[in-house]
Design an enzyme around this catalytic site. Structure first.
Site, short mmCIF file in Angstrom:
data_model
loop_
_atom_site.label_atom_id
_atom_site.label_comp_id
_atom_site.label_asym_id
_atom_site.label_seq_id
_atom_site.Cartn_x
_atom_site.Cartn_y
_atom_site.Cartn_z
N ASN A 141 0.84 -1.20 0.00
CA ASN A 141 0.00 0.00 0.00
C ASN A 141 0.87 1.25 0.00
O ASN A 141 1.98 1.25 0.53
CB ASN A 141 -0.95 0.00 1.20
CG ASN A 141 -0.37 0.69 2.41
OD1 ASN A 141 -0.40 1.91 2.53
ND2 ASN A 141 0.19 -0.10 3.33
N PHE A 145 -1.40 8.27 4.34
CA PHE A 145 -2.19 8.91 5.42
C PHE A 145 -3.43 9.64 4.93
O PHE A 145 -3.63 10.83 5.23
CB PHE A 145 -1.34 9.90 6.22
CG PHE A 145 -0.32 9.30 7.13
CD1 PHE A 145 -0.24 7.93 7.33
CD2 PHE A 145 0.57 10.12 7.81
CE1 PHE A 145 0.72 7.39 8.18
CE2 PHE A 145 1.53 9.58 8.65
CZ PHE A 145 1.61 8.21 8.83
N SER A 205 5.93 5.30 8.70
CA SER A 205 5.29 5.00 7.41
C SER A 205 6.23 5.36 6.28
O SER A 205 6.85 6.43 6.28
CB SER A 205 3.99 5.80 7.27
OG SER A 205 3.49 5.70 5.94
N ASN A 207 5.28 6.02 3.30
CA ASN A 207 4.49 6.65 2.24
C ASN A 207 4.30 8.16 2.39
O ASN A 207 3.60 8.77 1.60
CB ASN A 207 3.12 5.97 2.15
CG ASN A 207 3.24 4.49 1.84
OD1 ASN A 207 4.01 4.10 0.96
ND2 ASN A 207 2.50 3.66 2.55
N THR A 208 4.92 8.74 3.42
CA THR A 208 4.91 10.19 3.59
C THR A 208 6.35 10.68 3.51
O THR A 208 7.16 10.33 4.37
CB THR A 208 4.30 10.60 4.94
OG1 THR A 208 2.93 10.18 4.97
CG2 THR A 208 4.36 12.10 5.13
N LYS A 243 5.93 3.82 17.16
CA LYS A 243 5.88 2.79 16.13
C LYS A 243 7.06 2.97 15.20
O LYS A 243 7.28 4.05 14.63
CB LYS A 243 4.57 2.87 15.34
CG LYS A 243 4.38 1.72 14.34
CD LYS A 243 2.97 1.69 13.80
CE LYS A 243 2.72 0.47 12.94
NZ LYS A 243 1.30 0.37 12.49
N ASN A 272 6.18 -1.35 11.40
CA ASN A 272 5.38 -0.89 10.26
C ASN A 272 5.70 -1.71 9.01
O ASN A 272 6.45 -2.68 9.08
CB ASN A 272 5.65 0.60 10.02
CG ASN A 272 4.42 1.36 9.52
OD1 ASN A 272 3.70 0.87 8.66
ND2 ASN A 272 4.20 2.54 10.05
#
Length: 406
Positions: A141, A145, A205, A207-208, A243, A272
């Site tokens: 994925n 966010f 994450s 993805n940021t 996390k 994560n």
């Protein structure tokens, strides 16, 4: 030739009987029925992973999921001052906006984590951004966010809070275009102080852009110091967890462990999604950008757990996730140092019966090894039985057992 009245009655009876059986197996959460019929059919019917995710959120919102209640003394545990009916919870990323509380707890999860939630609404990354790697029992994925923002998420959680039967975590994130990432996390603590049972600082994450840099020593110290100061100013002491990513160097892990111990962080979530791509991947989607989760992440997640448990000397409770799809794997993580476990990807493939099956298998392993409860099993493959406490106020194993009424 038209059917006779008797033949029509017979067809109706047969159809009704099959419908009743289908409904019974669906509502009672029959494991084999879900694995062999419901989940494969659902994947065919809704081929887009994100749409399937949205459909499941809707079912949870209305409580249209099988009911399972974990009521097993052996599985009860107490971690960072909170009581859990079992170690098994649902990871952040599923209920992003606080819409699914009713269904999540109805399915038997001991705890749920909402988010990641950002201060301002943001759409996340462009679609498509969710890819099923069915052959690998994995997902990639790159959501980025997507969030309805603090205000809307708070409203959603307030509506569903009466359905929770265990701790509720709020996973905090920062807006992609934020001018002050630290302030975004501080704002999150203040926004959900009346609803959260624990907070999670999510700087892991992939993805940021620029988010993972906050796992580095100087940035992490600045961030956690500010967030802990905000937390300590609240009327009640809410546990604060960090996390982390699986894609860390040895030096990164040592630095994070040192910082967490210095600042008395209440817990770690390990870990994560990963940006690594094992050579064993078979799916045509294996090279999509984003975070990989599910079975292929299992080894790197276990390695990170073992390292962090040893580096923190078992003094900080750990929630383990990443590639957990069975009671056996859950038990391995607990023996390696996890006080609690979470699932997500396995849940999307196996459905609601996964909760009962993992709990049943966990109980069987505890019985096999002559262990009274989950607390007895934590870390016994690494440093021997370790206490699970609350930040700097660690309690002994005996005190924890007594507090858990086991």
């Amino acid at each position: 030739m038209p059917f006779s009245k008797k033949a029509r009655s017979l067809l109706i009876a047969v159809a009704g009987g099959h419908g009743a059986l289908f409904g019974y197996l669906l509502c009672t959460g029959n494991d084999k029925f879900y694995q062999d019929v419901v989940m494969p059919v659902a994947r065919l019917a809704i081929s887009d992973g994100e749409k399937a995710h949205s459909a499941m959120i809707t079912l949870c919102k209305w409580g249209l999921v099988p009911k399972y209640q974990c009521a097993n003394d052996r599985l009860q545990t107490r971690v960072f001052g909170l009581d859990f009916c079992s170690p098994l919870g649902l990871a952040a990323g599923f209920d992003k906006h606080g819409d699914a509380i009713k269904g999540v707890y109805r399915m038997g999860f001991s705890h749920s984590e909402i988010g990641s939630v950002t201060p301002q609404p943001q759409p996340g990354n462009p679609k498509p951004r969710v890819f099923r790697l069915v052959e690998d029992q994995a997902i990639i994925n790159r959501y980025g966010f997507p969030s309805v923002g603090h205000a809307r998420a708070h409203e959603n959680i307030q509506k569903g809070i009466r359905y929770k039967t265990g701790p509720l975590g709020i996973n905090l994130g920062a807006n992609k275009t934020s001018a002050n990432v630290v302030q975004d996390f501080v704002d999150g603590v203040n926004a959900f102080a009346d609803l959260a049972d624990y907070f999670v600082v999510n700087v892991s994450s992939p993805n940021t852009p620029g988010l993972r840099v906050h796992q580095k020593r100087e940035k992490l110290l600045e961030l956690l110091t500010a967030v802990l100061k905000a937390r300590d100013a609240l009327q009640r002491k809410i546990p604060l967890l960090l996390k982390i990513a699986p894609d860390l160097t040895k030096e990164d892990k040592e630095s994070i462990a040192q910082t967490a111990l210095e600042l008395n962080v209440d817990g770690l979530i390990v870990c994560n999604t990963t940006i690594s791509r094992p050579e064993t991947l078979k799916s045509i989607h294996k090279n999509e950008a984003g975070g990989l989760s599910g079975d292929p992440e299992k080894d790197v997640a276990m390695e990170t757990l073992r390292d962090m448990f040893e580096l923190t000397k078992g003094r900080i409770p750990i929630i383990a996730l990443g590639g957990i799809s069975s009671g056996e794997e859950a038990y391995r993580r607990i023996r390696a140092g996890a006080s609690l476990i979470q699932v997500y990807t396995a849940f999307t493939y196996q459905g609601p019966p996964l909760v009962k099956r993992i709990n049943d298998e966990l109980e069987a392993f505890l019985k096999r090894d002559g262990l009274r409860n989950i607390a007895d099993a934590v870390g016994i493959d690494r440093l021997g039985p370790s206490p699970s406490g609350y930040g700097d106020r660690l309690i002994t194993l005996e005190e924890q057992i007594a507090a858990s009424n086991v």
